[in-house]
Design an enzyme around this catalytic site. Structure first.
Site, PDB file in Angstrom:
ATOM      1  CE1 TYR A  65      -3.170  -2.939   0.345  1.00  0.00           C
ATOM      2  CE2 TYR A  65      -3.231  -2.609   2.722  1.00  0.00           C
ATOM      3  CZ  TYR A  65      -3.622  -3.301   1.592  1.00  0.00           C
ATOM      4  OH  TYR A  65      -4.488  -4.367   1.725  1.00  0.00           O
ATOM      5  CG  HIS A 133      -1.014  -8.421   0.219  1.00  0.00           C
ATOM      6  ND1 HIS A 133      -0.591  -7.120   0.290  1.00  0.00           N
ATOM      7  CD2 HIS A 133      -2.328  -8.355  -0.128  1.00  0.00           C
ATOM      8  CE1 HIS A 133      -1.594  -6.310  -0.013  1.00  0.00           C
ATOM      9  NE2 HIS A 133      -2.654  -7.042  -0.279  1.00  0.00           N
TER      10      HIS A 133
END
Length: 416
Positions: A65, A133
């Site tokens: 992110y 992830h």
């Protein structure tokens, strides 16, 4: 069930994750250029401080992110925050393995480096929960090797709980089953995003049954707004337009929900958040967390909500508080009974609006896009896998790096 790949040394007994994880988690993916033009201009300190003051005691981020870990870490470590909220008072979640949009490295060397780098960025000595992830983008063998590495780091005291995250619910179920079968130990957590929303309820009964059989302790629901699909401005407005994976037809169908909400005297965002929080609190309860406001032993589905302003935070928390009042048992206390009934009445009103929205969605209800897209190729070159920067992070943590580790090459080829 026997374990093919036991931990090098047994971990001490731990509290189950569901006894530790808060039911509402602050999603810091919004501290990123994917959602806002300049995340460094966000009032992150004010948002994080207000969240903690309200009682939102968990934060979710990822190295993928952009600057999210750095921004969140700086806010959590600010003296004005640490004076009131010590590290032990909140739950910190990050991820590992996804480097860029089409670049993944699930090798044990990279996972170790990524976790230690997250410690640095988040100014903490431990992480409460780490996911692999978007696990659907790599092979089952790579996922298994990465989970084993996270468990090794857990035995070092760096991580408390281990999980996987991703988009396709069926793939996440299959991976959870594989990990349980191959190691004899279930995952602590699985997170799926965009799959328990007004538009898509795939993360429902059948999936929960499979996760239960795989021994998963907590299943989390994220992206209740479908990464911007279920908002008044939609996914075609702002930075999301350049990367959102949804097809044009789905984007249009979701925008057609805006007038449905307006005609009912509502906003699409409010309806979507309330419906998802309320319904997942019930559907996700068997794999949820404890909530102090409920009778002892009761669980509530755990949700992750992206936040980019204090106003969004306060609105989400207000909806959450109202929703939990409807979960309370009947009481003789007149004020509590009034609030409980208001919550239940509000639930019915929201449900009526959502049922009209389902009619509008038509074929797009419960639609999931492909993840990864057909023809996906990992842009991480074989010569780059496991190669870590010479930035001093691994040297700093070198005293922790002596446990036995299995490499990907030592694991059998797996079909999840």
């Amino acid at each position: 069930m026997g374990s093919l790949f036991p931990n090098p040394s047994p971990d001490p007994p731990r509290r189950p994750l569901h006894e530790s994880i808060p039911p509402l988690i602050f999603g810091a993916a919004t501290f990123n250029t994917q959602y806002v033009p300049d995340p460094f201009e966000l009032p992150a300190l004010s948002i994080v401080s207000r969240a903690l003051d309200l009682g939102v005691k968990a934060f979710d981020t990822s190295p993928y992110y952009g600057p999210s870990e750095l921004i969140l870490g700086d806010a959590l470590s600010h003296p004005s925050v640490t004076a009131k909220h010590p590290r032990s008072s909140y739950f910190l979640v990050t991820k590992a393995g996804r480097i860029a949009g089409n670049e993944f490295d699930y090798s044990p060397d990279w996972i170790e480096y990524s976790v230690y780098r997250s410690l640095e960025r988040l100014h903490t000595s431990y992480l409460d929960l780490v996911y692999m992830h978007d696990a659907e983008f790599v092979s089952p063998t790579e996922v298994l090797a990465a989970v084993l590495e996270l468990r090794r780091l857990r035995s070092e005291g760096v991580i408390r709980y281990v999980g996987i995250s991703g988009y396709p619910v069926g793939k996440l179920c299959t991976l959870a089953e594989m990990i349980y079968r191959e190691t004899g130990e279930p995952l602590d957590a699985v997170l799926s995003y965009g799959h328990y929303t007004v538009q898509n309820m795939t993360l429902g009964t059948s999936a929960m049954t499979r996760f239960d059989r795989a021994g998963v302790d907590v299943v989390l629901n994220a992206s209740m707004l479908g990464m911007g699909l279920l908002t008044t401005r939609g996914a075609d407005a702002g930075p999301m337009a350049t990367w959102h994976p949804s097809p044009e037809g789905l984007r249009k169908a979701c925008q057609d929900l805006v007038p449905v909400a307006v005609d009912a005297g509502e906003k699409l965002e409010v309806v979507a958040i309330h419906w998802a929080l309320d319904n997942w609190s019930r559907v996700g309860a068997p794999k949820g967390g404890r909530f102090p406001g409920l009778p002892a032993g009761n669980r509530i589905g755990v949700s992750v909500m992206g936040i980019s302003s204090v106003a969004e935070l306060e609105e989400t928390y207000r909806v959450f508080q109202s929703m939990t009042e409807g979960l309370q048992p009947e009481t003789a206390d007149e004020e509590q009974a009034r609030r409980r009934q208001w919550s239940l009445d509000r639930r019915q009103r929201i449900q009526a609006v959502v049922e009209m929205m389902w009619t509008v969605l038509g074929e797009w209800k419960d639609y999931s896009w492909d993840s990864p897209e057909p023809g996906f190729i990992n842009q991480r070159k074989p010569t780059e896998v496991g190669v870590t920067p010479d930035d001093g992070i691994l040297n700093k943590y070198s005293t922790k790096r002596h446990s036995l580790r299995l490499t990907v090459e030592e694991l059998p080829d797996l079909v999840a």
